[in-house]
Design an enzyme around this catalytic site. Structure first.
Site, PDB file in Angstrom:
ATOM      1  N   ARG A 195       0.876  -1.183   0.000  1.00 53.10           N
ATOM      2  CA  ARG A 195       0.000   0.000   0.000  1.00 53.10           C
ATOM      3  C   ARG A 195       0.899   1.216   0.000  1.00 53.10           C
ATOM      4  O   ARG A 195       1.728   1.386   0.884  1.00 53.10           O
ATOM      5  CB  ARG A 195      -0.915  -0.006   1.225  1.00 53.10           C
ATOM      6  CG  ARG A 195      -1.647   1.289   1.414  1.00 53.10           C
ATOM      7  CD  ARG A 195      -2.742   1.223   2.447  1.00 53.10           C
ATOM      8  NE  ARG A 195      -3.894   0.489   1.951  1.00 53.10           N
ATOM      9  CZ  ARG A 195      -5.104   0.541   2.507  1.00 53.10           C
ATOM     10  NH1 ARG A 195      -5.318   1.296   3.564  1.00 53.10           N
ATOM     11  NH2 ARG A 195      -6.109  -0.143   2.007  1.00 53.10           N
ATOM     12  N   HIS A 204      -7.663   0.807  -6.176  1.00 52.25           N
ATOM     13  CA  HIS A 204      -7.811  -0.037  -4.976  1.00 52.25           C
ATOM     14  C   HIS A 204      -8.482  -1.350  -5.415  1.00 52.25           C
ATOM     15  O   HIS A 204      -9.624  -1.634  -5.065  1.00 52.25           O
ATOM     16  CB  HIS A 204      -8.643   0.703  -3.930  1.00 52.25           C
ATOM     17  CG  HIS A 204      -8.590   0.089  -2.564  1.00 52.25           C
ATOM     18  ND1 HIS A 204      -7.805  -1.012  -2.262  1.00 52.25           N
ATOM     19  CD2 HIS A 204      -9.226   0.423  -1.407  1.00 52.25           C
ATOM     20  CE1 HIS A 204      -7.970  -1.310  -0.989  1.00 52.25           C
ATOM     21  NE2 HIS A 204      -8.819  -0.477  -0.449  1.00 52.25           N
ATOM     22  N   GLN A 224     -10.247  -3.944  -2.914  1.00 51.03           N
ATOM     23  CA  GLN A 224     -11.558  -3.564  -2.385  1.00 51.03           C
ATOM     24  C   GLN A 224     -12.675  -3.922  -3.373  1.00 51.03           C
ATOM     25  O   GLN A 224     -13.762  -4.340  -2.982  1.00 51.03           O
ATOM     26  CB  GLN A 224     -11.586  -2.062  -2.089  1.00 51.03           C
ATOM     27  CG  GLN A 224     -12.897  -1.584  -1.497  1.00 51.03           C
ATOM     28  CD  GLN A 224     -13.194  -2.156  -0.122  1.00 51.03           C
ATOM     29  OE1 GLN A 224     -12.331  -2.139   0.737  1.00 51.03           O
ATOM     30  NE2 GLN A 224     -14.407  -2.667   0.077  1.00 51.03           N
ATOM     31  N   ASP A 262     -17.267   7.214  -1.105  1.00 53.07           N
ATOM     32  CA  ASP A 262     -16.026   7.066  -0.334  1.00 53.07           C
ATOM     33  C   ASP A 262     -15.750   8.429   0.300  1.00 53.07           C
ATOM     34  O   ASP A 262     -16.428   9.422  -0.023  1.00 53.07           O
ATOM     35  CB  ASP A 262     -14.895   6.643  -1.302  1.00 53.07           C
ATOM     36  CG  ASP A 262     -13.589   6.294  -0.608  1.00 53.07           C
ATOM     37  OD1 ASP A 262     -13.589   6.152   0.627  1.00 53.07           O
ATOM     38  OD2 ASP A 262     -12.562   6.175  -1.315  1.00 53.07           O
ATOM     39  N   CYS A 288     -16.427   1.566   1.084  1.00 54.76           N
ATOM     40  CA  CYS A 288     -15.241   0.740   1.360  1.00 54.76           C
ATOM     41  C   CYS A 288     -14.757   0.891   2.791  1.00 54.76           C
ATOM     42  O   CYS A 288     -14.070   0.003   3.295  1.00 54.76           O
ATOM     43  CB  CYS A 288     -14.130   1.063   0.368  1.00 54.76           C
ATOM     44  SG  CYS A 288     -13.485   2.739   0.532  1.00 54.76           S
ATOM     45  N   ARG A 344     -13.854  -8.689   2.775  1.00 51.54           N
ATOM     46  CA  ARG A 344     -12.442  -8.430   2.466  1.00 51.54           C
ATOM     47  C   ARG A 344     -11.584  -9.649   2.823  1.00 51.54           C
ATOM     48  O   ARG A 344     -10.630  -9.971   2.124  1.00 51.54           O
ATOM     49  CB  ARG A 344     -11.931  -7.187   3.225  1.00 51.54           C
ATOM     50  CG  ARG A 344     -12.407  -5.851   2.709  1.00 51.54           C
ATOM     51  CD  ARG A 344     -11.940  -5.551   1.280  1.00 51.54           C
ATOM     52  NE  ARG A 344     -10.503  -5.634   1.115  1.00 51.54           N
ATOM     53  CZ  ARG A 344      -9.649  -4.637   1.314  1.00 51.54           C
ATOM     54  NH1 ARG A 344     -10.095  -3.443   1.657  1.00 51.54           N
ATOM     55  NH2 ARG A 344      -8.338  -4.804   1.136  1.00 51.54           N
TER      56      ARG A 344
HETATM   57  N1  NVA Z   1     -10.024   6.535  -1.157  1.00 43.73           N
HETATM   58  C1  NVA Z   1      -9.609   6.120   0.167  1.00 43.73           C
HETATM   59  C2  NVA Z   1      -9.819   4.653   0.324  1.00 43.73           C
HETATM   60  C3  NVA Z   1      -9.449   4.129   1.693  1.00 43.73           C
HETATM   61  C4  NVA Z   1      -9.641   2.639   1.811  1.00 43.73           C
HETATM   62  C5  NVA Z   1      -8.160   6.492   0.381  1.00 43.73           C
HETATM   63  O1  NVA Z   1      -7.345   6.314  -0.534  1.00 43.73           O
HETATM   64  O2  NVA Z   1      -7.827   6.983   1.461  1.00 43.73           O
HETATM   65  N1   CP Z   2     -11.253  -0.288   2.710  1.00 42.36           N
HETATM   66  C1   CP Z   2      -9.969  -0.373   3.103  1.00 42.36           C
HETATM   67  O1   CP Z   2      -9.062  -0.599   2.309  1.00 42.36           O
HETATM   68  O2   CP Z   2      -9.787  -0.221   4.429  1.00 42.36           O
HETATM   69  P1   CP Z   2      -8.383  -0.027   5.170  1.00 42.36           P
HETATM   70  O3   CP Z   2      -7.851   1.314   4.742  1.00 42.36           O
HETATM   71  O4   CP Z   2      -8.740  -0.060   6.621  1.00 42.36           O
HETATM   72  O5   CP Z   2      -7.456  -1.121   4.765  1.00 42.36           O
END
Ligand code: NVA
Ligand code: CP
Length: 305
Positions: free
Chosen positions: A104, A131, A134, A220, A260, A288
């Protein structure tokens, strides 16, 4: 044979996507009956996190445990990445020790560099552009509730044209559902993704048009990780893009709501929708775990010589 990775959904084809969804549903049943086979016996997964996570970390770590393997959590701070070691060097080192790497990070380019220099499969656990993990859980949840005829569905994306939105565009191309996107001016999804994979996408000026007759409504946070400094500005710009019970009433009566997570009640959603009869958010979050197991399974299987 080229190594198969999961950098974006476009790394898999339609058939494979459907197979992974089915496998995730199978894993859910097997977990309930305690019959999961230990396909990761003697295998390890390195998980590099340059951004925070609850679901992604816990789902992959638990997935590896339940599949008989082991997951190693590596925060940026605790590794030499923080001291400037290049991701390409890290890739060459880690892939000589572990069987799979998940990362990540902010930059999609970094995910690509990791994959290009890794001799083991790489999973994108979220980046600035996508992502994909997800989306596996989202599509599993939709399949469980609405059935697997995705091409009959209309899905509304409301809010920021962010990494999740881009992955929804990829999913709409692969699974052939209608995707109606409503975002404020200046917050559109990635242009390349939209141009290349957006044949089932309709951009709607107002959220009500996107949600009209929808089977699934999803949103989101307005400020993704890394965009927090724009939070106050975004709260003003996105004000009319909140998903609330009033907006939801324009969707089909039996429409479901997905998010998500993490969610910010009072911003992109009202106080009630996440716990309303429309919400499938907790099922989505729990899925998940099973979709993580299914993507690990898929990558092991498709990389067998
Ligand atoms: N769009 C959000 C998703 C978190 C799971 C982010 O990138 O922070
Ligand atoms: N939805 C998701 O990816 O959650 P986290 O950021 O908690 O991993």
């Amino acid at each position: 044979m080229n190594k198969r990775h999961f950098k974006t959904l476009i790394d898999i084809n339609t058939q494979e996507f459907k197979r992974i969804i089915k496998k995730a549903i199978d894993y859910k049943h097997q977990d309930q009956s305690n019959t999961i086979s230990k396909i990761c016996n003697n295998k390890t997964l390195a998980m590099i996190f340059k951004k925070n996570s609850t679901r992604t970390r816990v789902s992959f770590e638990t997935a590896m445990y339940k599949l008989g393997g082991h997951a190693i959590y590596l925060s940026e701070d605790s590794t030499q990445l923080k001291r400037g070691e290049d991701i390409s060097d890290t890739a060459k080192v880690l892939s000589g020790m572990v069987d799979m790497i998940m990362m990540r990070t902010n930059s999609h380019e970094e995910i690509k560099s990791l994959a290009a220099n890794s001799s083991v499969p790489v999973i994108n656990g979220l980046c600035n552009l996508f992502h994909p993990c997800q989306l596996l859980a989202d599509m599993q949840t939709i399949a469980e509730i609405k059935g697997e005829n995705f091409e009959k569905l209309s899905i509304a994306w409301i809010g920021d044209g962010n990494n999740m939105c881009n992955s929804y565009i990829n999913a709409s191309k692969l699974l052939n559902f209608k995707l109606k996107i409503s975002v404020p001016n200046g917050y559109e999804p990635d242009k390349y993704t939209l141009d290349k994979f957006g044949e089932n996408v309709e951009l709607c000026e107002i959220p009500g048009s996107a949600v009209d007759g929808a089977d699934v409504v999803t949103t989101d946070v307005w400020a993704s990780m890394g965009d927090e400094h724009e939070n106050e500005e975004r709260k003003k710009v996105f004000k009319s893009f909140q998903v609330n019970m009033n907006l939801m009433s324009k969707a089909k009566k039996e429409a479901i709501f997905l998010h998500c997570l993490p969610a910010h009640r009072g911003e992109e959603i009202d106080e009630t929708i996440i716990d309303s009869e429309h919400s499938a958010v907790w099922q989505q979050a729990h899925n998940r775990l099973y979709s993580s197991m299914a993507i690990i399974d898929f990558l092991i299987d498709s990389n067998k010589n």
